[in-house]
Design a protein around this motif. Structure first.
Motif, short mmCIF file in Angstrom:
data_model
loop_
_atom_site.label_atom_id
_atom_site.label_comp_id
_atom_site.label_asym_id
_atom_site.label_seq_id
_atom_site.Cartn_x
_atom_site.Cartn_y
_atom_site.Cartn_z
N GLU A 98 0.81 -1.21 0.00
CA GLU A 98 0.00 0.00 0.00
C GLU A 98 0.85 1.27 0.00
O GLU A 98 0.55 2.24 -0.69
CB GLU A 98 -0.92 -0.01 1.22
CG GLU A 98 -2.02 1.00 1.19
CD GLU A 98 -2.98 0.79 2.33
OE1 GLU A 98 -3.06 1.68 3.20
OE2 GLU A 98 -3.65 -0.27 2.35
N ASN A 99 1.95 1.26 0.78
CA ASN A 99 2.73 2.49 0.91
C ASN A 99 4.22 2.30 0.61
O ASN A 99 5.02 3.19 0.87
CB ASN A 99 2.55 3.09 2.32
CG ASN A 99 2.96 2.14 3.41
OD1 ASN A 99 3.67 1.16 3.18
ND2 ASN A 99 2.50 2.42 4.63
N GLU A 149 -1.53 -6.23 2.48
CA GLU A 149 -0.70 -7.01 1.57
C GLU A 149 0.76 -6.63 1.70
O GLU A 149 1.11 -5.45 1.72
CB GLU A 149 -1.15 -6.79 0.12
CG GLU A 149 -2.45 -7.45 -0.23
CD GLU A 149 -2.75 -7.36 -1.72
OE1 GLU A 149 -2.19 -6.47 -2.42
OE2 GLU A 149 -3.56 -8.18 -2.19
N TYR A 150 1.61 -7.66 1.78
CA TYR A 150 3.05 -7.48 1.83
C TYR A 150 3.68 -8.35 0.75
O TYR A 150 3.24 -9.47 0.51
CB TYR A 150 3.63 -7.92 3.18
CG TYR A 150 3.26 -7.04 4.34
CD1 TYR A 150 3.99 -5.90 4.63
CD2 TYR A 150 2.19 -7.37 5.18
CE1 TYR A 150 3.67 -5.11 5.72
CE2 TYR A 150 1.87 -6.59 6.27
CZ TYR A 150 2.62 -5.45 6.53
OH TYR A 150 2.29 -4.67 7.60
N GLU A 151 4.73 -7.84 0.13
CA GLU A 151 5.53 -8.64 -0.78
C GLU A 151 6.77 -9.08 -0.03
O GLU A 151 7.42 -8.29 0.64
CB GLU A 151 5.93 -7.85 -2.02
CG GLU A 151 6.78 -8.68 -2.98
CD GLU A 151 7.25 -7.90 -4.19
OE1 GLU A 151 8.13 -8.43 -4.90
OE2 GLU A 151 6.78 -6.77 -4.42
#
Length: 158
Positions: A98-99, A149-151
């Motif tokens: 997101e950021n 969500e994280y990658e």
């Protein structure tokens, strides 16, 4: 009995705390109790009651540590093949989708977790979402305010 996962560093820290409690705290507390007994009436002796309370706390912690160590499953991440997968003991670099904020966490046992030094419990929602995933995968972590969500940018086996 349920096995308690623990890193090598976590086991070492518990063993050091146990040695300190047995070698330093027990004798200090015993001396404080003996000194307080010499003062006379134990019913109204605040020093005696305080020392007995310290003794109770220390003995409880000794028993707790000994139980954890007897059920510990010590996992040395350096001896595991470097697969790029997120496993117990690995350090993971995540990017918030997101950021674009980057954060790094080491996945450790419950007793070792300390968010101030970026060590998270293997039982935490974020660790559970990552276990078994690989670099480049996107994971969704359920939070009270919704999914985040994280990658997985990098998995370090150190």
């Amino acid at each position: 009995m349920k096995r308690i996962p623990m890193t090598v560093e976590g086991e070492k820290a518990l063993r050091e705390e146990l040695a300190h409690l047995k070698g330093v705290e027990r004798p200090r507390i015993s001396a404080a109790i003996a000194e307080a007994r010499e003062l006379g009436d134990l019913k109204e002796n605040a020093e005696y009651h305080a020392a007995r309370e310290q003794q109770s706390f220390a003995e409880g912690r000794v028993n707790e540590i000994e139980a954890k160590l007897s059920n510990a499953q010590v996992i040395d991440i350096t001896s595991i093949n470097k697969t790029g997968k997120v496993l117990f003991g690995t350090t993971v670099v995540l990017i918030n989708m997101e950021n674009d904020q980057e954060v790094e966490y080491k996945i450790v046992g419950d007793d070792e977790s300390d968010i101030k030094v970026n060590k998270i419990s293997v039982n935490s929602p974020i660790a559970r979402a990552m276990i078994g995933k690989e670099e480049g995968d996107v994971v969704v972590v359920n939070t009270p305010s919704g999914g985040v969500e994280y990658e997985i940018d990098e998995v370090k086996h150190v």
